[in-house]
Scaffold this motif. Structure first.
Motif, PDB file in Angstrom:
ATOM      1  N   THR A 261       0.833  -1.207   0.000  1.00 55.26           N
ATOM      2  CA  THR A 261       0.000   0.000   0.000  1.00 55.26           C
ATOM      3  C   THR A 261       0.865   1.254   0.000  1.00 55.26           C
ATOM      4  OG1 THR A 261      -1.723  -1.226   1.157  1.00 55.26           O
ATOM      5  CG2 THR A 261      -1.895   1.179   1.199  1.00 55.26           C
TER       6      THR A 261
ATOM      7  N   HIS B  75       2.297   1.802  -3.452  1.00 54.51           N
ATOM      8  CA  HIS B  75       1.259   2.319  -4.352  1.00 54.51           C
ATOM      9  C   HIS B  75       1.052   3.816  -4.111  1.00 54.51           C
ATOM     10  CE1 HIS B  75      -2.506   2.794  -6.510  1.00 54.51           C
ATOM     11  NE2 HIS B  75      -2.984   3.359  -5.412  1.00 54.51           N
TER      12      HIS B  75
ATOM     13  N   THR C  56       1.879   6.933  -6.885  1.00 56.26           N
ATOM     14  CA  THR C  56       0.877   7.856  -7.433  1.00 56.26           C
ATOM     15  C   THR C  56       1.261   9.305  -7.198  1.00 56.26           C
ATOM     16  OG1 THR C  56      -0.516   8.023  -5.459  1.00 56.26           O
ATOM     17  CG2 THR C  56      -0.989   6.196  -6.987  1.00 56.26           C
TER      18      THR C  56
END
Length: 184
Positions: A74, A77, A81
């Motif tokens: 997580t 990720h 981004t």
């Protein structure tokens, strides 16, 4: 699995905040660069999993059981981004996270493809309440959203917390927050 000190975002963003634009008073004075004795305001890093990050989050809501693998997946990720700005306050004497807040950027087509900021998960550990850390985090996230060129910033809060956020020039809107939960 290495839980290292890699920051989620550039720590320089917090250092470069124009604190003169802050709209709330702090007594005694604190700031992102001087959050209090033995405290450090900084981006989340993987090593914070072992510094009580989830213990603090669980004082706000159900944090769940998160394995190191899921945390890293997580985190990676979110870092890729570039739209997540999870900020923590670490008690450097204890090596523990004592407060956190999240700024999320939401890209829009409206307003000439503008960006909206959203503040979420503002929580200060029970032991550190009264040290102005919630105020510090909300001020920092608000100024960071401005620095990142958001056209607006929003948050959701319980009615009992409205007066707290009004200190930062947040106002209730005519819109109603609605949700459809798929699980707790």
């Amino acid at each position: 699995m290495i839980l290292d000190e890699t920051p989620l975002f550039d720590p320089g963003l917090l250092k470069e905040l124009d604190w003169s634009e802050n709209t709330v008073q702090f007594s005694p004075p604190i700031s992102p660069s001087q959050p209090g004795e033995g405290l450090l305001l900084r981006p989340l890093c993987p090593a914070d999993l072992n510094r009580g990050f989830f213990k603090v989050l669980s004082q706000l809501t159900k944090a769940g059981d998160v394995t190191p693998e899921l945390f890293i997946k997580t985190f990676d990720h979110m870092k890729r981004t570039g739209d997540y700005y999870i900020t923590v306050v670490e008690d450097t004497n204890l090596g523990q996270i004592v407060a956190t807040a999240t700024l999320i950027l939401e890209h829009k087509f409206i307003h000439s493809c503008a960006t909206r900021g959203r503040i979420e998960e503002v929580v200060v550990s029970d032991e550190c309440r009264g040290k102005q850390l919630g105020k510090l985090l909300v001020s920092a996230m608000t100024l960071l959203s401005k620095k990142l060129d958001c056209y607006k910033i929003t948050l959701e809060c319980l009615p009992k917390n409205v007066a707290f956020y009004e200190k930062f020039s947040y106002s209730s809107s005519a819109e109603t927050y609605m949700q459809h939960r798929f699980f707790d």
